[in-house]
Design a protein around this motif. Structure first.
Motif, short mmCIF file in Angstrom:
data_model
loop_
_atom_site.label_atom_id
_atom_site.label_comp_id
_atom_site.label_asym_id
_atom_site.label_seq_id
_atom_site.Cartn_x
_atom_site.Cartn_y
_atom_site.Cartn_z
N LEU A 29 0.82 -1.21 0.00
CA LEU A 29 0.00 0.00 0.00
C LEU A 29 0.86 1.27 0.00
O LEU A 29 0.48 2.28 -0.59
CB LEU A 29 -0.95 -0.01 1.20
N ILE A 30 2.02 1.21 0.64
CA ILE A 30 2.94 2.34 0.62
C ILE A 30 3.44 2.61 -0.80
O ILE A 30 3.52 3.76 -1.24
CB ILE A 30 4.12 2.10 1.58
N VAL A 31 3.76 1.55 -1.54
CA VAL A 31 4.21 1.72 -2.92
C VAL A 31 3.10 2.33 -3.77
O VAL A 31 3.33 3.25 -4.57
CB VAL A 31 4.70 0.39 -3.51
N VAL A 32 1.87 1.85 -3.58
CA VAL A 32 0.73 2.39 -4.34
C VAL A 32 0.50 3.86 -3.98
O VAL A 32 0.30 4.70 -4.86
CB VAL A 32 -0.55 1.55 -4.08
N LEU A 33 0.56 4.18 -2.69
CA LEU A 33 0.39 5.56 -2.25
C LEU A 33 1.49 6.46 -2.82
O LEU A 33 1.22 7.58 -3.28
CB LEU A 33 0.39 5.63 -0.73
N ASP A 34 2.72 5.98 -2.80
CA ASP A 34 3.83 6.74 -3.34
C ASP A 34 3.67 6.95 -4.85
O ASP A 34 3.94 8.03 -5.36
CB ASP A 34 5.15 6.03 -3.04
N LEU A 35 3.20 5.93 -5.55
CA LEU A 35 2.97 6.05 -6.99
C LEU A 35 1.88 7.08 -7.27
O LEU A 35 2.01 7.89 -8.20
CB LEU A 35 2.59 4.70 -7.59
N CYS A 36 0.82 7.08 -6.47
CA CYS A 36 -0.24 8.08 -6.65
C CYS A 36 0.29 9.49 -6.42
O CYS A 36 -0.03 10.41 -7.17
CB CYS A 36 -1.40 7.80 -5.69
N GLY A 37 1.11 9.66 -5.39
CA GLY A 37 1.72 10.96 -5.15
C GLY A 37 2.64 11.37 -6.28
O GLY A 37 2.68 12.55 -6.66
N PHE A 38 3.36 10.42 -6.84
CA PHE A 38 4.26 10.71 -7.96
C PHE A 38 3.47 11.12 -9.20
O PHE A 38 3.84 12.06 -9.89
CB PHE A 38 5.12 9.48 -8.25
N LEU A 39 2.38 10.41 -9.48
CA LEU A 39 1.60 10.70 -10.68
C LEU A 39 0.83 12.01 -10.57
O LEU A 39 0.65 12.70 -11.58
CB LEU A 39 0.63 9.55 -10.97
N THR A 40 0.38 12.36 -9.39
CA THR A 40 -0.40 13.59 -9.25
C THR A 40 0.47 14.82 -9.04
O THR A 40 0.11 15.91 -9.46
CB THR A 40 -1.40 13.49 -8.09
N GLY A 41 1.58 14.67 -8.36
CA GLY A 41 2.41 15.83 -8.06
C GLY A 41 3.77 15.81 -8.70
O GLY A 41 4.59 16.69 -8.46
N ALA A 42 4.07 14.78 -9.47
CA ALA A 42 5.37 14.61 -10.13
C ALA A 42 6.52 14.55 -9.13
O ALA A 42 7.65 14.81 -9.47
CB ALA A 42 5.61 15.70 -11.17
N LYS A 43 6.20 14.23 -7.88
CA LYS A 43 7.24 14.06 -6.86
C LYS A 43 6.84 12.90 -5.97
O LYS A 43 5.71 12.79 -5.53
CB LYS A 43 7.39 15.34 -6.03
N SER A 44 7.79 12.06 -5.68
CA SER A 44 7.56 10.89 -4.85
C SER A 44 7.66 11.29 -3.38
O SER A 44 8.70 11.77 -2.94
CB SER A 44 8.59 9.81 -5.17
N LEU A 48 11.07 7.59 -3.78
CA LEU A 48 11.29 6.43 -4.64
C LEU A 48 11.29 6.87 -6.09
O LEU A 48 10.66 7.86 -6.45
CB LEU A 48 10.19 5.39 -4.41
N SER A 49 11.99 6.14 -6.93
CA SER A 49 11.99 6.47 -8.36
C SER A 49 11.03 5.52 -9.07
O SER A 49 11.10 4.31 -8.89
CB SER A 49 13.40 6.38 -8.94
N HIS A 50 10.13 6.09 -9.85
CA HIS A 50 9.12 5.30 -10.54
C HIS A 50 9.37 5.32 -12.04
O HIS A 50 9.92 6.26 -12.58
CB HIS A 50 7.72 5.85 -10.25
N GLY A 51 8.94 4.28 -12.68
CA GLY A 51 9.03 4.16 -14.13
C GLY A 51 8.39 2.84 -14.53
O GLY A 51 7.97 2.05 -13.67
N TRP A 52 8.32 2.58 -15.80
CA TRP A 52 7.63 1.37 -16.23
C TRP A 52 8.41 0.11 -15.86
O TRP A 52 7.84 -0.97 -15.80
CB TRP A 52 7.30 1.41 -17.71
N LYS A 53 9.71 0.22 -15.61
CA LYS A 53 10.49 -0.92 -15.14
C LYS A 53 10.65 -0.91 -13.62
O LYS A 53 10.64 -1.96 -12.98
CB LYS A 53 11.88 -0.92 -15.77
N LYS A 54 10.80 0.27 -13.04
CA LYS A 54 11.12 0.37 -11.62
C LYS A 54 9.92 0.13 -10.71
O LYS A 54 10.06 -0.45 -9.64
CB LYS A 54 11.74 1.73 -11.31
N THR A 55 8.75 0.59 -11.11
CA THR A 55 7.57 0.46 -10.24
C THR A 55 7.19 -1.00 -10.00
O THR A 55 6.90 -1.36 -8.85
CB THR A 55 6.39 1.26 -10.82
N PRO A 56 7.17 -1.88 -11.01
CA PRO A 56 6.88 -3.29 -10.70
C PRO A 56 7.92 -3.93 -9.78
O PRO A 56 7.59 -4.77 -8.94
CB PRO A 56 6.88 -3.98 -12.07
N ILE A 57 9.17 -3.51 -9.92
CA ILE A 57 10.21 -4.03 -9.03
C ILE A 57 9.96 -3.55 -7.60
O ILE A 57 10.06 -4.32 -6.65
CB ILE A 57 11.61 -3.62 -9.54
#
Length: 121
Positions: A29-44, A48-57
């Motif tokens: 849930l922390i990863v999902v919350l962080d991803l939502c923050g990254f997508l809405t505010g462009a800041k994690s 954490l660093s997100h991307g199409w390879k990094k987020t699944p990892i």
């Protein structure tokens, strides 16, 4: 009915595994919350660093690390098997590991420095 009572050996024989699974769920849930923050505010929020390879990892290994921390912490009786401790293990395991890594790195550097001084003499 869900009861928010502390887990113990008498009522839940596999309480350590339940605690570890709960810690892993909180970690996910922390990863999902962080991803939502990254997508809405462009800041994690967690840095954490997100991307199409990094987020699944991250979505795989963050919960795994949280579950292992919860499991070992419960076995060593560092955590009491409560809901708050489960959330704490899921959120804070990464920051604790960073501190352990810094201390270990510092100690290795100090040992390497003393080893170099002995060689020079």
């Amino acid at each position: 009915m869900i009861e928010l009572k502390p887990l113990n050996k008498d009522t839940t024989p596999a309480y350590v595994l339940v605690f570890a699974a709960g810690s892993g769920l909180v970690g996910f849930l922390i990863v999902v919350l962080d991803l939502c923050g990254f997508l809405t505010g462009a800041k994690s929020p967690f840095g954490l660093s997100h991307g199409w390879k990094k987020t699944p990892i991250l979505a795989t290994f963050w919960p795994l690390g949280a579950a292992i921390t919860g499991y070992i912490g419960t076995l060593l009786q560092i955590f009491q098997p409560t809901l708050l401790a489960c959330a704490t293990a899921g959120v804070a395991w990464h920051f604790g590991m960073q501190q352990i890594a810094k201390r270990a790195r510092r100690q290795l550097e100090e040992e390497a420095d003393t080893g170099d001084e002995e060689i020079e003499q």
